[in-house]
Design a protein around this motif. Structure first.
Motif, mmCIF file in Angstrom:
data_model
loop_
_atom_site.group_PDB
_atom_site.id
_atom_site.type_symbol
_atom_site.label_atom_id
_atom_site.label_comp_id
_atom_site.label_asym_id
_atom_site.label_seq_id
_atom_site.Cartn_x
_atom_site.Cartn_y
_atom_site.Cartn_z
ATOM 1 N N ASN A 276 31.600 11.035 36.798
ATOM 2 C CA ASN A 276 32.578 9.943 36.833
ATOM 3 C C ASN A 276 33.956 10.319 36.321
ATOM 4 O OD1 ASN A 276 31.120 7.240 37.605
ATOM 5 N ND2 ASN A 276 29.695 8.342 36.267
ATOM 6 N N ASN A 279 37.246 9.050 37.730
ATOM 7 C CA ASN A 279 37.693 7.685 37.475
ATOM 8 C C ASN A 279 38.601 7.580 36.245
ATOM 9 O OD1 ASN A 279 36.608 6.027 39.584
ATOM 10 N ND2 ASN A 279 34.572 6.457 38.752
ATOM 11 N N TYR A 285 42.059 2.188 39.698
ATOM 12 C CA TYR A 285 40.959 2.245 40.649
ATOM 13 C C TYR A 285 39.660 2.686 39.975
ATOM 14 C CZ TYR A 285 45.105 2.452 43.583
ATOM 15 O OH TYR A 285 46.321 2.203 44.143
ATOM 16 N N CYS A 286 38.555 2.297 40.608
ATOM 17 C CA CYS A 286 37.236 2.731 40.156
ATOM 18 C C CYS A 286 36.398 3.064 41.389
ATOM 19 C CB CYS A 286 36.561 1.632 39.338
ATOM 20 S SG CYS A 286 34.989 2.120 38.609
ATOM 21 N N SER A 339 40.981 9.009 46.611
ATOM 22 C CA SER A 339 41.965 7.994 46.227
ATOM 23 C C SER A 339 43.325 8.311 46.829
ATOM 24 C CB SER A 339 42.076 7.900 44.704
ATOM 25 O OG SER A 339 42.981 6.864 44.337
#
Length: 387
Positions: A276, A279, A285-286, A339
């Motif tokens: 993760n 992130n 954002y996630c 992203s």
């Protein structure tokens, strides 16, 4: 020993002492809102507020005491605040004098973290924003971890070059504008128009603009970061991960199957951190977890870009900037796969560097101005046995 050498020897403290400042204030004019923020953090960390009542608490590096006001409100029996910056410690003592229940015994100790000594062991030990950027963060974390009682909790903050990428790029912008021999006030005049618009994009921020500029741009960073993986590696033989903020550890294992492996919680936390970590790059954002190999590549490229940025910060060699611009564009290519908006912000910074190299003028960087990482992460750990 000159001032620069002193700052390298004693990150944070030398700079604060030299200028007699404590640029780590929080806005607590709305005390209820401040308490709500702190309560939410403690919930993320698995700390039920009522459980600190009647307990012993130590806090290393409390700054001016704004966060300590909430901890004191939970009515610990004893609360010891340790800081080597007399300016911050004095402000904390003044602030807590009117915000601490009479049932709580307060003690203020002027000491470096690694030099503090006591036979006392505490139910909870806190250290926010003071371990990353030390010369040897794992060692400093072990220094304060010694004071956690068996079964007690340790709370620290972590940073890596993914989570602070946007702020390190802002430091480079600052390095282009700062006059090394100018006063803090004069440099604030130069930097405020550049960074105040960026900070307006952080609608939930609670630090004054000038404090952020002094502590994040003017403050020399000479040490190393401490990622969640690093922190667990430093104390994982004696501590088990309990919680984190942002709260992204998820565990579907049946609790009855965990007894045979003491390292279970730490292994799980490291694995999920690596899945993760992308992130942490952009707080807007996630995204779903990614393969660890892909995120290792992201970490490596962020490390490389930040390394170039810090190199320019220290030596101001112009030939570093084309290398950084190229590294930034390569990084944006990696990021675009998960992203696109974040990639656009990173490209905006890289294109700005390209323009600066051609014209000696930095463009407005509007997309980059909206880009902020998740900064520091909080980690709570339970001491399982005596060090």
């Amino acid at each position: 020993m000159n001032d620069k050498q002193t700052e390298q020897e004693r990150p944070f403290i030398a700079f604060y002492r030299k200028h007699q400042i404590s640029p780590v204030a929080q806005d607590i004019t709305d005390l209820e809102k401040h308490f709500q923020r702190r309560s939410a953090l403690y919930r993320h960390l698995g700390l039920v507020p009522s459980l600190l009542r009647g307990k012993s608490v130590a806090e290393f590096g409390p700054g001016s005491g704004h966060n300590a006001v909430f901890t004191a409100s939970l009515e610990p029996r004893r609360y010891v605040l340790i800081d080597a910056n007399p300016t911050g410690l004095g402000r904390a003592e003044q602030l807590l004098a009117s915000h601490t229940p009479k049932t709580t015994e307060l003690q203020f100790v002027e000491s470096l973290m690694e030099e503090y000594e006591t036979a006392e062991r505490f139910d909870a030990v806190f250290c926010e924003g003071a371990i990353p950027h030390q010369n040897d963060p794992p060692y400093m974390l072990r220094c304060i971890a010694r004071f956690v009682a068996p079964g007690g909790v340790l709370v620290t903050t972590c940073e890596d070059n993914v989570s602070v990428l946007s702020e390190m790029f802002r430091r480079l912008l600052g390095a282009m504008l700062i006059e090394p021999d100018a006063s803090i006030d004069d440099n604030l005049v130069r930097l405020r128009p550049v960074f105040e618009p960026h900070l307006r994009n952080l609608v939930a921020r609670s630090r004054p603009v000038d404090d952020w500029i002094v502590d994040s741009i003017l403050h020399p960073f000479t040490g190393r970061l401490l990622s969640i993986e690093d922190a667990i590696g430093a104390v994982g033989q004696e501590f088990d991960v309990h919680g984190c903020s942002p709260k992204f550890f998820t565990d579907w294992t049946w609790y009855k199957g965990i007894h045979s492996n003491r390292a279970y919680f730490n292994d799980m936390a490291v694995h999920q951190y690596l899945e993760n970590v992308h992130n942490l790059l952009d707080y807007r954002y996630c995204f779903p977890p990614r393969p660890i190999e892909a995120n290792r590549a992201l970490i490596e490229q962020c490390d490389f870009a930040v390394g170039l940025s810090r190199s320019y910060e220290f030596d101001k060699k112009r030939d570093t900037l084309p290398k950084l611009a190229a590294a930034t564009h390569k990084l944006s290519t990696l990021v675009r796969s998960f992203s696109p908006e974040t990639a656009d912000s990173i490209d905006d910074f890289g294109t700005g560097l390209d323009t600066y190299l051609k014209t000696n003028v930095m463009p407005p960087l509007e997309k980059f101005g909206q880009f902020w990482g998740r900064g520091q992460q909080y980690l709570s750990l339970i001491r399982a046995r005596v060090l």
